[in-house]
Scaffold this active site. Sequence first.
Site, mmCIF file in Angstrom:
data_model
loop_
_atom_site.group_PDB
_atom_site.id
_atom_site.type_symbol
_atom_site.label_atom_id
_atom_site.label_comp_id
_atom_site.label_asym_id
_atom_site.label_seq_id
_atom_site.Cartn_x
_atom_site.Cartn_y
_atom_site.Cartn_z
ATOM 1 N N ARG A 288 61.900 -53.399 42.306
ATOM 2 C CA ARG A 288 62.137 -53.191 41.119
ATOM 3 C C ARG A 288 63.375 -51.952 41.065
ATOM 4 O O ARG A 288 63.235 -50.910 41.858
ATOM 5 C CB ARG A 288 61.386 -53.070 40.239
ATOM 6 N N GLU A 330 69.000 -53.424 33.944
ATOM 7 C CA GLU A 330 69.223 -54.767 34.038
ATOM 8 C C GLU A 330 69.472 -55.542 32.674
ATOM 9 O O GLU A 330 68.795 -55.471 31.796
ATOM 10 C CB GLU A 330 68.423 -55.772 34.740
ATOM 11 N N HIS A 349 69.995 -59.998 40.099
ATOM 12 C CA HIS A 349 68.281 -60.393 40.077
ATOM 13 C C HIS A 349 68.132 -61.840 40.299
ATOM 14 O O HIS A 349 67.419 -62.448 39.786
ATOM 15 C CB HIS A 349 67.427 -59.930 38.817
#
Length: 385
Positions: A288, A330, A349
């Site tokens: 992450r 993101e 991602h």
Amino acid sequence: MPLDTLLVLNELTPPSLIDDLKATFKASLRLPLFAQAHFPHKNEKITFTAPQNVIVRPDKVGTEDDYKQADVISAWTFPENLTSVAQAPNLKYFQGTSAGYAHLPKTPFFKSLPENSDITFAHASGIHVVAIGEHCLASILVLYHKLQHAIYRGRAEKEWINVHSDPDFGKYHIKGLRGRTVGIVGYGHIGRETARLAHAFGAHIIALSRSGKKSPIGGFLMPGTGDEQGDLPIAWHSSQDPVQIKEFASRADVVIDTLPSSAENVDFINEEFLKAMKGDALFVNIGRGDTVDQEKLVEALQATRGEGELEGATGTLRIGGASLDVTTPEPLPKDHVLFSLKNVIVTPHLSGHDENYVKLVTEILLRNTASLRAGEKAINVWHGP
């Protein structure tokens, strides 16, 4: 535990999964229910008929009646119109469709659970290992072979590059993974499969885990993948000991971050960690984005070698390159500096987007349903009895 009625709040891809669900969630009375399953990479939809007690809502929102009937729910999260456990009086098992579950305790539904709730909550950890493991190895090899330069410049400049004299390459520019040390931060399902693949290339594996000790892993395990007993690492280091963290970082030629998002993991890869890394080391993040101090990471990637400094020296804020499938935030803002760095690969991602994703989640769901019906413990449980 009967577990008769399943509510699917996600797409079923491929639609043939409905046959597996029919075999598990049988009904004496079947009424037609129409839903759509979407194929990735194709602009086509298929309509199929499900039995009454397999309720499929690919738009990810159920009805009040759905919630009353369901004793099993498969979903990424609870829909906005499902805010209280009182709406789902029969629910006994919730199967999450992601490995992470930090978002679920924040929902109104979860907060409404009584302390003695008998609902089993399971995550989907273990389903991503093939896709993400291969992504890690692919990006390492791209950076070690400098393929990012060949791909980008070949497309932009539309001419053959003279690698012998070009500053982006050099005649003998390829680094091999064989003999390198690959450090895995967080030796879970993904970390262990990545370790297995790197080891097959001849790399040495070191692991950074909470205990810092060799340990087996359970949960959902795909046959032939991973390192179930923890045999591959030549050294284990504890993430609770600053000295061991620094030793781990300084030994690795490649550091792979697989950490989940949590309060404890925020900025785990910080300035001190980056300074401990070798000046030519690679950093791969498929965990992450918030586990990394991104500003310091950018500084380390932009830094150049000082006069008389060895390429692989430690102690300065400089590393060789990075592959980042996760960032903060993101999506990464347009024109962010990370997009322009030649020694960085940024992907949106996507590393876990396996074509078999839903099929593997369904495999966990069916296995757990059988276990719970038999009064046995389910796998991948993170909350419940």
